[in-house]
Design an enzyme around this catalytic site. Structure first.
Site, PDB file in Angstrom:
ATOM      1  N   THR A  70       0.850  -1.202   0.000  1.00  0.00           N
ATOM      2  CA  THR A  70       0.000   0.000   0.000  1.00  0.00           C
ATOM      3  C   THR A  70       0.881   1.247   0.000  1.00  0.00           C
ATOM      4  O   THR A  70       0.683   2.172  -0.801  1.00  0.00           O
ATOM      5  CB  THR A  70      -0.937  -0.032   1.222  1.00  0.00           C
ATOM      6  OG1 THR A  70      -1.778  -1.190   1.106  1.00  0.00           O
ATOM      7  CG2 THR A  70      -1.788   1.217   1.309  1.00  0.00           C
ATOM      8  N   ASN A 148      -5.582  -9.441  -8.046  1.00  0.00           N
ATOM      9  CA  ASN A 148      -5.682 -10.176  -6.779  1.00  0.00           C
ATOM     10  C   ASN A 148      -7.002 -10.939  -6.640  1.00  0.00           C
ATOM     11  O   ASN A 148      -7.076 -11.935  -5.938  1.00  0.00           O
ATOM     12  CB  ASN A 148      -5.493  -9.233  -5.585  1.00  0.00           C
ATOM     13  CG  ASN A 148      -6.284  -7.963  -5.690  1.00  0.00           C
ATOM     14  OD1 ASN A 148      -6.238  -7.275  -6.701  1.00  0.00           O
ATOM     15  ND2 ASN A 148      -7.038  -7.639  -4.666  1.00  0.00           N
ATOM     16  N   GLN A 176       0.812  -9.616  -6.676  1.00  0.00           N
ATOM     17  CA  GLN A 176       0.335 -10.994  -6.837  1.00  0.00           C
ATOM     18  C   GLN A 176       1.174 -11.803  -7.818  1.00  0.00           C
ATOM     19  O   GLN A 176       1.007 -13.014  -7.907  1.00  0.00           O
ATOM     20  CB  GLN A 176      -1.139 -10.996  -7.285  1.00  0.00           C
ATOM     21  CG  GLN A 176      -2.080 -10.378  -6.274  1.00  0.00           C
ATOM     22  CD  GLN A 176      -2.211 -11.191  -4.980  1.00  0.00           C
ATOM     23  OE1 GLN A 176      -1.828 -12.359  -4.916  1.00  0.00           O
ATOM     24  NE2 GLN A 176      -2.733 -10.557  -3.936  1.00  0.00           N
ATOM     25  N   SER A 196       5.173  -7.182  -2.042  1.00  0.00           N
ATOM     26  CA  SER A 196       4.820  -7.249  -0.624  1.00  0.00           C
ATOM     27  C   SER A 196       5.175  -8.629  -0.072  1.00  0.00           C
ATOM     28  O   SER A 196       4.789  -9.653  -0.647  1.00  0.00           O
ATOM     29  CB  SER A 196       3.312  -7.008  -0.483  1.00  0.00           C
ATOM     30  OG  SER A 196       2.944  -7.007   0.873  1.00  0.00           O
ATOM     31  N   CYS A 322      -8.523  -6.322   2.029  1.00  0.00           N
ATOM     32  CA  CYS A 322      -8.464  -4.923   2.461  1.00  0.00           C
ATOM     33  C   CYS A 322      -9.847  -4.291   2.465  1.00  0.00           C
ATOM     34  O   CYS A 322     -10.056  -3.263   3.103  1.00  0.00           O
ATOM     35  CB  CYS A 322      -7.544  -4.122   1.544  1.00  0.00           C
ATOM     36  SG  CYS A 322      -5.863  -4.750   1.556  1.00  0.00           S
TER      37      CYS A 322
HETATM   38  N1  PMP Z   1      -1.874  -4.645  -4.366  1.00  0.00           N
HETATM   39  C1  PMP Z   1      -2.411  -5.854  -4.528  1.00  0.00           C
HETATM   40  C2  PMP Z   1      -2.664  -6.364  -5.918  1.00  0.00           C
HETATM   41  C3  PMP Z   1      -2.754  -6.633  -3.420  1.00  0.00           C
HETATM   42  O1  PMP Z   1      -3.300  -7.845  -3.604  1.00  0.00           O
HETATM   43  C4  PMP Z   1      -2.517  -6.129  -2.128  1.00  0.00           C
HETATM   44  C5  PMP Z   1      -2.868  -6.938  -0.885  1.00  0.00           C
HETATM   45  N2  PMP Z   1      -4.246  -7.269  -0.804  1.00  0.00           N
HETATM   46  C6  PMP Z   1      -1.944  -4.851  -1.998  1.00  0.00           C
HETATM   47  C7  PMP Z   1      -1.635  -4.142  -3.138  1.00  0.00           C
HETATM   48  C8  PMP Z   1      -1.680  -4.249  -0.655  1.00  0.00           C
HETATM   49  O2  PMP Z   1      -0.626  -4.932  -0.025  1.00  0.00           O
HETATM   50  P1  PMP Z   1      -0.192  -4.663   1.478  1.00  0.00           P
HETATM   51  O3  PMP Z   1      -1.059  -5.545   2.305  1.00  0.00           O
HETATM   52  O4  PMP Z   1       1.250  -5.099   1.538  1.00  0.00           O
HETATM   53  O5  PMP Z   1      -0.336  -3.225   1.765  1.00  0.00           O
END
Ligand code: PMP
Length: 376
Positions: A70, A148, A176, A196, A322
């Site tokens: 994020t 995702n 992903q 991530s 999220c």
């Molecule tokens: N981008 C994508 C495509 C994700 O799948 C995610 C996690 N759901 C994120 C960003 C955010 O990742 P993080 O949890 O490390 O902030």
């Protein structure tokens, strides 16, 4: 428990946990200190930087550690917009993660102009739409590698080449893709790329932004000189070590990942589609991550099905974790099939490298039973 939500997060690999522990117990110093107890940790961070760089074919200096994807996504968007005040336009897509879409919306309230590209019923972009959207004031194209929710893959090589040809920066949210597909940035001309740790068996709360040498950069988080002035704040050494080791494990295993996981995913998908009526796959059948299956169960609310599955011991989801606490249907499936109720009647199953055929067969049976109960 049968865990089929690996796109939300993955279990920490034992080797990652072991590597992190000393930095939570006896090696707790501040890497910026001048005495050796702290300063030695700088070298530890650099080892992790090298491991992450090796996973994606980058140079260590191109890696900036962040608190996760994020933050990395927000950083890339800010950096690109700050590069040239004459360029205030961002191009993105309707199926990006909320960390890109919400950031775009916030920037739009300030001073940016945003074009959100549509996708077709299979979740794919039209490259002609992208070409038409780029204009003289475009600062950045931000498009994900793998979705995702559906696993659908965007043609990142062609997008990167197009952006290069038009003189526009390209940011790719590859959260992903990393660990699931080979990623080699020596061959892929992206300017910024996000990853991530917790999506490939590392810890939550740490990620990285790749910033290609020469790409414009302004920090999002101002502070001390950490990360060569690109991200202020005392480094979380344990998490960074965990990311590094997870990156090394992922690099060693990426070649076998697809073959193993795809067979199981296909068994799950075929088992559900063939034995439960009124079901439909969301997403392109082939241009997709090997581990993800997003299926609509007509007439069955996602949340009701997920609840029954949870009670039966199966973890799956109806979209991004999220946004799981909101009542909103999936913005991804809605963008693909706006006229149907598919976005409210679907479940995402995302498998991992330790998923077994027994878990897959059990899940097919449990899903069938739950759908029968809910339709009955
Ligand atoms: N981008 C994508 C495509 C994700 O799948 C995610 C996690 N759901 C994120 C960003 C955010 O990742 P993080 O949890 O490390 O902030």
């Amino acid at each position: 428990m049968i865990y089929l939500d690996h796109n939300a997060t993955t279990p920490i690999a034992p080797a990652v946990r072991e590597a992190m522990l000393p930095y939570l117990v006896e090696k707790w110093g501040n890497p910026s200190s001048s005495y050796r107890f702290g300063a030695k940790l700088k070298g530890v961070i650099e080892v992790a930087r090298g491991q992450v760089a090796d996973l994606i074919g980058a140079s260590p200096r191109e890696i900036v550690f962040t608190s996760g994807a994020t933050e990395a996504n927000n950083t890339a968007l800010h950096a690109a917009l700050r590069a040239n005040p004459a360029r205030r336009h961002i191009v993105t897509s309707a199926v990006e993660h909320s960390s890109v879409l919400s950031c775009c919306r916030a920037l739009e309230c300030d001073w940016a102009r945003v074009t959100v590209l549509p996708v077709d019923r299979e979740g794919l972009l039209k490259l002609a739409d992208l070409e038409n959207a780029i204009s003289d004031d475009t600062a950045l194209v931000s498009l994900m590698w793998a979705n995702n929710e559906t696993g659908v893959l965007f043609p990142v090589e062609r997008i990167a080449e197009l952006c290069r040809a038009r003189g526009v920066l390209f940011h790719c949210d590859a959260v992903q893709a990393v660990g699931k597909l080979p990623v080699d940035l020596r061959r892929l001309p992206v300017d910024f790329l996000t990853l991530s740790a917790h999506k490939f068996h590392g810890p939550n709360g740490v990620g990285a932004l790749f910033v290609r040498r020469g790409a414009p950069f302004t920090p999002l988080i101002h502070g001390g000189h950490q990360e060569r002035g690109r991200r202020g704040g005392t480094e979380n050494v344990a998490l960074i070590v965990g990311l590094g080791v997870a990156a090394e494990l992922a690099r060693n295993r990426v070649a076998e990942y697809a073959a193993k996981v795809r067979t199981l995913r296909d068994a799950l998908e075929q088992g559900i589609l063939a034995t439960i009526s009124d079901t439909e796959l969301n997403g392109h059948p082939e241009l997709r991550l090997p581990n993800t299956s997003n299926i609509t169960f007509r007439g069955v609310e996602s949340e009701a099905l997920l609840l029954l599955l949870d009670q039966a011991g199966v973890c799956a989801s109806s979209g991004s974790a999220c946004l799981a606490d909101s009542d909103e249907p999936s913005h991804v499936v809605r963008a693909m099939k706006p006229e149907s109720a598919a976005s409210r009647q679907m479940v995402r199953f995302s498998l991992g490298r330790d998923t077994t055929i027994l878990q897959v067969d059990t899940t097919v049976r449990l899903v069938r039973e739950a759908v029968t109960v809910l339709r009955g």
